[in-house]
Write an enzyme that holds these catalytic residues in place. Structure first.
Site, PDB file in Angstrom:
ATOM      1  N   ILE A  14      58.194 -31.000  31.201  1.00  0.00           N
ATOM      2  CA  ILE A  14      57.455 -31.176  32.411  1.00  0.00           C
ATOM      3  C   ILE A  14      57.028 -31.236  34.031  1.00  0.00           C
ATOM      4  N   ASP A  34      65.561 -26.614  41.519  1.00  0.00           N
ATOM      5  CA  ASP A  34      66.107 -26.237  40.122  1.00  0.00           C
ATOM      6  C   ASP A  34      67.163 -25.816  39.984  1.00  0.00           C
ATOM      7  N   THR A  37      69.043 -24.322  34.799  1.00  0.00           N
ATOM      8  CA  THR A  37      69.687 -24.152  32.893  1.00  0.00           C
ATOM      9  C   THR A  37      69.025 -23.762  32.006  1.00  0.00           C
ATOM     10  N   THR A 122      62.412 -41.872  30.887  1.00  0.00           N
ATOM     11  CA  THR A 122      61.440 -42.317  29.614  1.00  0.00           C
ATOM     12  C   THR A 122      61.329 -43.891  29.158  1.00  0.00           C
ATOM     13  N   ASP A 123      61.358 -43.526  28.057  1.00  0.00           N
ATOM     14  CA  ASP A 123      61.188 -45.237  27.423  1.00  0.00           C
ATOM     15  C   ASP A 123      62.259 -45.485  26.534  1.00  0.00           C
ATOM     16  N   GLU A 124      62.750 -43.745  26.240  1.00  0.00           N
ATOM     17  CA  GLU A 124      63.627 -44.073  25.506  1.00  0.00           C
ATOM     18  C   GLU A 124      65.322 -45.186  26.019  1.00  0.00           C
ATOM     19  N   TYR A 149      71.914 -39.497  26.309  1.00  0.00           N
ATOM     20  CA  TYR A 149      70.772 -39.132  26.638  1.00  0.00           C
ATOM     21  C   TYR A 149      70.240 -40.089  27.357  1.00  0.00           C
ATOM     22  N   SER A 151      71.580 -42.679  27.919  1.00  0.00           N
ATOM     23  CA  SER A 151      72.141 -43.950  28.665  1.00  0.00           C
ATOM     24  C   SER A 151      72.605 -43.530  30.237  1.00  0.00           C
ATOM     25  N   LYS A 153      69.749 -41.640  31.426  1.00  0.00           N
ATOM     26  CA  LYS A 153      68.496 -41.843  32.186  1.00  0.00           C
ATOM     27  C   LYS A 153      68.310 -43.288  32.590  1.00  0.00           C
ATOM     28  N   LYS A 188      62.218 -28.544  21.636  1.00  0.00           N
ATOM     29  CA  LYS A 188      62.163 -29.675  21.271  1.00  0.00           C
ATOM     30  C   LYS A 188      61.050 -29.914  19.994  1.00  0.00           C
ATOM     31  N   ILE A 190      58.293 -30.528  18.850  1.00  0.00           N
ATOM     32  CA  ILE A 190      56.162 -30.272  18.291  1.00  0.00           C
ATOM     33  C   ILE A 190      56.219 -28.133  18.216  1.00  0.00           C
ATOM     34  N   PRO A 191      56.989 -27.841  19.500  1.00  0.00           N
ATOM     35  CA  PRO A 191      57.560 -26.073  19.883  1.00  0.00           C
ATOM     36  C   PRO A 191      58.276 -25.653  18.916  1.00  0.00           C
ATOM     37  N   ASP A 271      69.721 -35.839   9.358  1.00  0.00           N
ATOM     38  CA  ASP A 271      69.270 -36.839  10.378  1.00  0.00           C
ATOM     39  C   ASP A 271      70.151 -36.730  11.322  1.00  0.00           C
TER      40      ASP A 271
HETATM   41  P1  NAD Z   1      63.757 -29.744  30.838  1.00  0.00           P
HETATM   42  O1  NAD Z   1      64.876 -29.865  29.792  1.00  0.00           O
HETATM   43  O2  NAD Z   1      62.378 -29.085  30.240  1.00  0.00           O
HETATM   44  O3  NAD Z   1      63.346 -29.649  32.324  1.00  0.00           O
HETATM   45  C1  NAD Z   1      64.164 -29.889  33.244  1.00  0.00           C
HETATM   46  C2  NAD Z   1      64.186 -29.259  34.606  1.00  0.00           C
HETATM   47  O4  NAD Z   1      65.940 -29.610  34.782  1.00  0.00           O
HETATM   48  C3  NAD Z   1      65.433 -27.408  33.846  1.00  0.00           C
HETATM   49  O5  NAD Z   1      63.922 -26.648  34.908  1.00  0.00           O
HETATM   50  C4  NAD Z   1      66.414 -27.667  34.561  1.00  0.00           C
HETATM   51  O6  NAD Z   1      66.659 -25.878  35.177  1.00  0.00           O
HETATM   52  C5  NAD Z   1      66.558 -28.505  35.599  1.00  0.00           C
HETATM   53  N1  NAD Z   1      67.685 -29.272  35.795  1.00  0.00           N
HETATM   54  C6  NAD Z   1      68.530 -29.184  34.606  1.00  0.00           C
HETATM   55  N2  NAD Z   1      70.172 -29.559  35.648  1.00  0.00           N
HETATM   56  C7  NAD Z   1      69.611 -29.957  36.504  1.00  0.00           C
HETATM   57  C8  NAD Z   1      70.776 -29.512  37.861  1.00  0.00           C
HETATM   58  N3  NAD Z   1      71.708 -30.506  37.693  1.00  0.00           N
HETATM   59  N4  NAD Z   1      69.799 -29.366  39.251  1.00  0.00           N
HETATM   60  C9  NAD Z   1      68.773 -29.304  39.112  1.00  0.00           C
HETATM   61  N5  NAD Z   1      67.735 -29.241  38.454  1.00  0.00           N
HETATM   62  C10 NAD Z   1      68.905 -29.174  37.135  1.00  0.00           C
HETATM   63  O7  NAD Z   1      63.220 -31.506  30.664  1.00  0.00           O
HETATM   64  P2  NAD Z   1      61.739 -32.411  30.908  1.00  0.00           P
HETATM   65  O8  NAD Z   1      61.377 -32.533  28.787  1.00  0.00           O
HETATM   66  O9  NAD Z   1      60.760 -31.690  31.163  1.00  0.00           O
HETATM   67  O10 NAD Z   1      62.147 -33.032  31.402  1.00  0.00           O
HETATM   68  C11 NAD Z   1      61.602 -33.768  32.898  1.00  0.00           C
HETATM   69  C12 NAD Z   1      61.699 -34.993  33.053  1.00  0.00           C
HETATM   70  O11 NAD Z   1      61.181 -36.316  32.830  1.00  0.00           O
HETATM   71  C13 NAD Z   1      63.525 -35.692  32.379  1.00  0.00           C
HETATM   72  O12 NAD Z   1      63.930 -36.664  33.523  1.00  0.00           O
HETATM   73  C14 NAD Z   1      63.359 -36.454  31.244  1.00  0.00           C
HETATM   74  O13 NAD Z   1      64.338 -37.214  31.196  1.00  0.00           O
HETATM   75  C15 NAD Z   1      61.748 -37.305  31.719  1.00  0.00           C
HETATM   76  N6  NAD Z   1      61.429 -37.465  30.311  1.00  0.00           N
HETATM   77  C16 NAD Z   1      60.905 -36.566  29.517  1.00  0.00           C
HETATM   78  C17 NAD Z   1      60.269 -36.580  28.784  1.00  0.00           C
HETATM   79  C18 NAD Z   1      59.512 -35.445  27.282  1.00  0.00           C
HETATM   80  O14 NAD Z   1      58.978 -36.038  26.265  1.00  0.00           O
HETATM   81  N7  NAD Z   1      60.113 -34.380  27.410  1.00  0.00           N
HETATM   82  C19 NAD Z   1      59.409 -37.850  28.307  1.00  0.00           C
HETATM   83  C20 NAD Z   1      59.303 -38.510  29.939  1.00  0.00           C
HETATM   84  C21 NAD Z   1      60.532 -38.278  30.200  1.00  0.00           C
HETATM   85  O1  DAU Z   2      60.968 -40.411  24.620  1.00  0.00           O
HETATM   86  C1  DAU Z   2      60.994 -39.812  25.617  1.00  0.00           C
HETATM   87  C2  DAU Z   2      61.790 -38.773  25.085  1.00  0.00           C
HETATM   88  O2  DAU Z   2      61.515 -37.598  24.598  1.00  0.00           O
HETATM   89  C3  DAU Z   2      62.838 -37.797  26.191  1.00  0.00           C
HETATM   90  O3  DAU Z   2      62.755 -38.754  27.618  1.00  0.00           O
HETATM   91  C4  DAU Z   2      63.493 -36.676  26.054  1.00  0.00           C
HETATM   92  O4  DAU Z   2      63.660 -35.953  27.011  1.00  0.00           O
HETATM   93  C5  DAU Z   2      62.350 -36.086  25.366  1.00  0.00           C
HETATM   94  O5  DAU Z   2      63.623 -35.071  24.713  1.00  0.00           O
HETATM   95  C6  DAU Z   2      61.774 -36.724  23.441  1.00  0.00           C
HETATM   96  O6  DAU Z   2      62.790 -37.112  22.793  1.00  0.00           O
HETATM   97  P1  DAU Z   2      62.641 -37.153  21.303  1.00  0.00           P
HETATM   98  O7  DAU Z   2      64.578 -37.599  20.864  1.00  0.00           O
HETATM   99  O8  DAU Z   2      62.313 -38.205  21.470  1.00  0.00           O
HETATM  100  O9  DAU Z   2      62.497 -35.624  21.547  1.00  0.00           O
HETATM  101  P2  DAU Z   2      62.575 -34.855  20.143  1.00  0.00           P
HETATM  102  O10 DAU Z   2      61.549 -33.819  20.633  1.00  0.00           O
HETATM  103  O11 DAU Z   2      63.617 -34.235  20.957  1.00  0.00           O
HETATM  104  O12 DAU Z   2      62.002 -35.456  18.633  1.00  0.00           O
HETATM  105  C7  DAU Z   2      60.880 -35.860  18.348  1.00  0.00           C
HETATM  106  C8  DAU Z   2      61.200 -36.241  17.290  1.00  0.00           C
HETATM  107  O13 DAU Z   2      61.112 -35.692  15.519  1.00  0.00           O
HETATM  108  C9  DAU Z   2      62.583 -37.083  16.751  1.00  0.00           C
HETATM  109  O14 DAU Z   2      62.314 -38.011  15.524  1.00  0.00           O
HETATM  110  C10 DAU Z   2      63.538 -36.303  16.070  1.00  0.00           C
HETATM  111  C11 DAU Z   2      62.452 -35.498  15.407  1.00  0.00           C
HETATM  112  N1  DAU Z   2      63.172 -34.093  15.072  1.00  0.00           N
HETATM  113  C12 DAU Z   2      63.596 -32.869  16.348  1.00  0.00           C
HETATM  114  C13 DAU Z   2      63.965 -32.052  15.772  1.00  0.00           C
HETATM  115  C14 DAU Z   2      64.084 -30.937  16.965  1.00  0.00           C
HETATM  116  C15 DAU Z   2      62.670 -33.522  13.721  1.00  0.00           C
HETATM  117  O15 DAU Z   2      62.067 -34.423  12.400  1.00  0.00           O
HETATM  118  N2  DAU Z   2      63.138 -32.212  13.782  1.00  0.00           N
HETATM  119  C16 DAU Z   2      63.320 -31.218  14.804  1.00  0.00           C
HETATM  120  O16 DAU Z   2      63.454 -29.873  14.075  1.00  0.00           O
END
Ligand code: NAD
Ligand code: DAU
Length: 333
Positions: A14, A34, A37, A122-124, A149, A151, A153, A188, A190-191, A271
């Site tokens: 993001i 960054d 990692t 995050t909404d979590e 995770y 907790s 956040k 994650k 979807i990818p 699960d």
């Molecule tokens: P991501 O895991 O793809 O990216 C995290 C980035 O942070 C990476 O580039 C990593 O190298 C860097 N990083 C990790 N530890 C670090 C450290 N100690 N110092 C410097 N850099 C560091 O994560 P994302 O999915 O892009 O999420 C980004 C932010 O958005 C997070 O704070 C996450 O909680 C929040 N968020 C994510 C989602 C989601 O759907 N993915 C939704 C809501 C909020």
């Molecule tokens: O809600 C925001 C959060 O969304 C962010 O704070 C997190 O950083 C981000 O990773 C994401 O968390 P989720 O746990 O919801 O995302 P994830 O992509 O891991 O999983 C999405 C849903 O799909 C969840 O219900 C678990 C499920 N899942 C996940 C994987 C990887 C599957 O069913 N199969 C899978 O292979």
């Protein structure tokens, strides 16, 4: 005025989407901090204008480095985190180091340098909702996180609130729902499923697949964050969401049919322990008070575009795919 922004975690999913968005839509200059990692990928920042963009490799918990960088910028947007629930169930420690101590380190620098700080969350943090509950999360929902995770956040959000109240740090917070789009790590949901289909592996659905996530395109998340950074009220929290509730089974079936596969060509796997049932965001405050609206509201089109991106960018994700699948195999997932 040309503004200098520091974006932590800008090589992640993001954060990199945000950097592309800011450089395309403003005159701001961006420094990314960054640690690179396993989740960071410099290739996600390819093609940015060299005169307005700088990359610094380092840890947000490195006090000296953070202090120097805060002295050089006008505002900070904090994305860096350990972000994956399944990893946090395997080894919580890095989540405490980065999400708690890292955020603390940034807040101390924001306090010392009196810098505008926007914290990405995050909404979590709100826990989960029942599947048949019509309620959605609002800014007033009590915190009730489920995983290591979420907790950490939640803890980081509370640190920001305390630094605002106790030390006058000029900060805002946003809590967003699940993002999708380009540059998302293949661990994650979807990818992982898109790249499974590309590789001839059957998609993997945790449990019955009834869990609901509220999907938003990463570019809409970016426009919301920019809106809050520009116009948000200091000390306030804003929920970001685009009314994108879908259950996991429907998402897997959409990916399969869009990629020309039978709708049922997936496996049910072990699960996730403590698996949150449903997330749903009410983003009325952001929409009415700051005038934000999402642009990407056709989920089917967004998924089609995302599939195309992964098909066209295999060198970006291929080096990480085997390791991710090996990790999931150890968990029966
Ligand atoms: P991501 O895991 O793809 O990216 C995290 C980035 O942070 C990476 O580039 C990593 O190298 C860097 N990083 C990790 N530890 C670090 C450290 N100690 N110092 C410097 N850099 C560091 O994560 P994302 O999915 O892009 O999420 C980004 C932010 O958005 C997070 O704070 C996450 O909680 C929040 N968020 C994510 C989602 C989601 O759907 N993915 C939704 C809501 C909020
Ligand atoms: O809600 C925001 C959060 O969304 C962010 O704070 C997190 O950083 C981000 O990773 C994401 O968390 P989720 O746990 O919801 O995302 P994830 O992509 O891991 O999983 C999405 C849903 O799909 C969840 O219900 C678990 C499920 N899942 C996940 C994987 C990887 C599957 O069913 N199969 C899978 O292979």
């Amino acid at each position: 005025m040309v503004r200098k922004l520091l974006v932590t975690g800008g090589a992640g999913f993001i954060g990199s989407n945000f950097v592309h968005h800011v450089l395309a839509h403003t005159d701001d200059h961006v420094t990314v901090l960054d640690k690179l990692t396993y989740a960071g990928n410099l290739a996600s920042l390819d093609g940015l204008p060299e005169d307005r963009f700088r990359f610094v490799e380092g840890d947000i918990a490195d006090q000296g480095l953070v202090d120097t960088l805060f002295g050089e910028v006008d505002a900070v947007v904090h994305y860096a985190a350990e972000s994956h629930n399944d990893n946090s169930l395997n080894d919580p420690r890095p989540f405490l180091d980065t999400n708690i101590i890292g955020t603390y380190t940034l807040l101390e620098a924001a306090r010392k340098h009196d810098r505008r700080f926007h914290h990405i969350s995050t909404d979590e943090v709100y826990g989960d909702l029942e599947l048949d509950d019509p309620a959605r999360f609002t800014e007033n929902t009590p915190y009730n996180p489920s995983s290591p995770y979420s907790s950490t956040k939640a803890g980081s959000d509370l640190l920001v609130r305390a630094w605002v109240r106790s030390f006058g740090v000029i900060a805002t917070i946003s809590n967003c729902s699940n993002n999708y789009g380009p540059y998302q790590h293949v661990e994650k949901f979807i990818p992982r499923q898109i790249t499974n289909v590309i590789r001839g592996i059957r998609p993997k659905l945790y449990g019955a697949g009834e869990n609901v996530r509220d999907w938003i395109h990463a570019d809409d998340h970016s426009s919301a964050v920019l809106t809050i950074l520009n116009n948000g009220v200091i000390g306030e929290t804003y929920l970001i969401g685009a009314d994108g509730e879908k259950n996991n089974k429907d998402v897997v079936e959409l990916i399969l049919t869009t990629m020309g596969q039978p709708r049922d060509a997936y496996d049910h796997v072990t699960d996730r322990p403590g698996h949150d049932l449903r997330y749903a965001i009410d983003s009325t405050k952001l929409r009415t008070e700051l005038g934000w609206t999402p642009k990407y509201q056709n989920f089917e089109q967004g998924i089609t575009n995302t599939i195309t991106w992964y098909q066209n960018n295999e060198p970006w994700w291929a080096p990480t795919k085997d390791g991710v699948e090996a990790f999931y195999a150890t968990r029966g997932q």
